[in-house]
Structure formats: C-alpha cells, structure tokens
Design a protein around this motif. Structure first.
Motif, short mmCIF file in Angstrom:
data_model
loop_
_atom_site.label_atom_id
_atom_site.label_comp_id
_atom_site.label_asym_id
_atom_site.label_seq_id
_atom_site.Cartn_x
_atom_site.Cartn_y
_atom_site.Cartn_z
N VAL A 70 11.51 -5.51 -7.35
CA VAL A 70 12.79 -5.06 -7.20
C VAL A 70 14.39 -6.57 -6.35
CG1 VAL A 70 12.47 -3.06 -6.04
CG2 VAL A 70 12.49 -4.40 -4.39
N LYS A 71 14.97 -6.22 -6.44
CA LYS A 71 16.70 -7.41 -5.98
C LYS A 71 16.70 -6.48 -4.76
CE LYS A 71 17.41 -9.65 -9.55
NZ LYS A 71 18.66 -11.01 -9.77
N GLU A 72 17.26 -5.20 -4.74
CA GLU A 72 17.85 -4.18 -3.69
C GLU A 72 17.06 -3.21 -3.60
OE1 GLU A 72 22.16 -4.20 -3.52
OE2 GLU A 72 22.63 -5.66 -2.75
N ILE A 73 16.93 -2.63 -2.17
CA ILE A 73 16.01 -1.12 -1.88
C ILE A 73 16.78 -0.23 -0.95
CG2 ILE A 73 13.76 -1.24 -1.61
CD1 ILE A 73 12.29 0.35 -3.66
N GLY A 74 16.95 0.60 -1.93
CA GLY A 74 17.12 1.92 -0.35
C GLY A 74 16.12 2.26 0.35
N ALA A 75 16.19 3.44 1.84
CA ALA A 75 15.75 3.60 2.88
C ALA A 75 14.28 4.75 1.45
CB ALA A 75 15.89 3.83 3.73
N GLY A 76 15.02 5.53 1.40
CA GLY A 76 14.36 6.85 0.33
C GLY A 76 13.84 6.67 -0.65
N ALA A 77 14.30 5.76 -1.39
CA ALA A 77 13.19 5.14 -2.78
C ALA A 77 12.47 4.04 -1.68
CB ALA A 77 13.89 4.25 -3.36
N PHE A 78 12.15 3.40 -0.81
CA PHE A 78 11.44 2.43 -0.46
C PHE A 78 10.01 3.44 0.41
CE2 PHE A 78 9.63 0.06 3.57
CZ PHE A 78 9.58 -0.78 2.68
N ASP A 79 10.76 4.28 0.84
CA ASP A 79 9.85 5.46 1.73
C ASP A 79 8.44 6.12 0.98
OD1 ASP A 79 8.92 6.52 3.99
OD2 ASP A 79 9.91 8.11 3.39
N LYS A 80 9.75 6.75 -0.21
CA LYS A 80 8.52 7.31 -0.97
C LYS A 80 7.63 6.06 -1.87
CE LYS A 80 11.63 11.14 -0.10
NZ LYS A 80 11.71 10.66 0.89
N LEU A 81 7.91 4.73 -2.46
CA LEU A 81 7.10 4.09 -2.90
C LEU A 81 6.50 4.14 -1.96
CD1 LEU A 81 9.61 2.04 -4.79
CD2 LEU A 81 7.85 3.51 -5.96
N LYS A 82 6.85 3.44 -0.92
CA LYS A 82 5.20 2.83 -0.10
C LYS A 82 4.36 3.99 0.87
CE LYS A 82 5.56 -2.00 2.70
NZ LYS A 82 3.77 -2.35 2.04
N ASN A 83 4.97 4.28 1.61
CA ASN A 83 4.35 5.97 2.36
C ASN A 83 3.76 6.97 1.44
OD1 ASN A 83 5.21 3.74 3.93
ND2 ASN A 83 7.02 4.24 4.82
N VAL A 84 4.59 7.20 1.04
CA VAL A 84 3.98 9.14 -0.02
C VAL A 84 3.18 7.83 -1.37
CG1 VAL A 84 4.85 10.74 -1.66
CG2 VAL A 84 6.13 10.33 0.63
N ALA A 85 3.50 7.92 -2.20
CA ALA A 85 2.89 7.05 -3.27
C ALA A 85 1.81 5.46 -3.62
CB ALA A 85 3.47 6.54 -5.06
N GLY A 86 2.07 5.05 -2.26
CA GLY A 86 1.59 3.21 -2.25
C GLY A 86 1.08 2.67 -3.05
N ILE A 87 2.58 2.58 -3.49
CA ILE A 87 2.93 1.25 -3.79
C ILE A 87 3.86 0.06 -3.10
CG2 ILE A 87 4.69 0.64 -6.34
CD1 ILE A 87 3.94 3.01 -7.11
#
Length: 120
Positions: A70-87
């Motif tokens: 990504v070039k930019e990512i907000g807090a909500g999407a970042f949290d879901k990717l990293k902490n929920v989906a493990g991406i």
C-alpha cells in the motif's frame, strides 16, 4: 506467496497503476509471486461507507493473500488486515507508480513492513 495491491483501472502502456487509497480502490491485483499469475478482483466494499476494511480483509484472506502493498492505509483497514486476517502490510514508496514495480521491490525484499497505519 500471494500478495494484493490496490490498483486503478487505468493502464499506461500496458502497465497497471497503483491506487494510493487502499479502502477506496475499485480493484485489487492479486499476484502470485512464484508463478507471476495476476488476478484482478473488484473491491467488495465499494458501496459501503463504514466497515470497508473488514470486507476487504475477509475477501483477501479467502483468496489466500499473505501480504498487501500500500501507499496509504487507514487505522480500520490496517487493524482488520493485520490483527484479524493475519495479513502483513508493506509500504510502497510514493515514487513507485506501477504494479509491476511494487511487486518487484517486494520480491527483492526492498519494501518496509508497516507497524501502524500511515493515512493522515
């Protein structure tokens, strides 16, 4: 490994442009870094005002994606990717404009993994 990159529909001389806005991107390119195969998928949360990150994270996880660039990512999407989906989330430098450039930098280990969202 499968990685995803938000992209525009626009191509320049056959090369796909990266979309700087992760959650608002109309399409994602899912790239298999081993085979070079590319699949373009529509953003499942395009018409959603809130909660885009969860829908995108679920779709990418179902597709077997292990990292997003990504070039930019907000807090909500970042949290879901990293902490929920493990991406994992990697930063594409602003000077990089095209999908193939970002993928090559990732494969060469030249992108920095983000530890927090970077959207202002």
């Amino acid at each position: 490994m499968k990685i995803a990159v938000p992209v525009l529909e626009t191509e320049v001389k056959g090369r796909r442009l990266i979309n700087a806005h992760f959650g608002k991107s109309n399409f994602f390119a899912i790239v298999d870094t081993e085979t070079g195969e590319v699949e373009f998928v529509k953003n499942p949360a395009n018409n959603v005002q809130r909660g885009r990150g969860m829908q995108i994270a679920q779709m990418l996880k179902e597709k077997g994606v292990k990292a997003v660039l990504v070039k930019e990512i907000g807090a909500g999407a970042f949290d879901k990717l990293k902490n929920v989906a493990g991406i994992e989330v990697y930063l594409v430098p602003t000077v990089v404009k095209f999908l193939d450039e970002a993928v090559n930098l990732f494969k060469e280990g030249k992108l920095t993994e983000l530890s927090e969202p970077n959207e202002g």
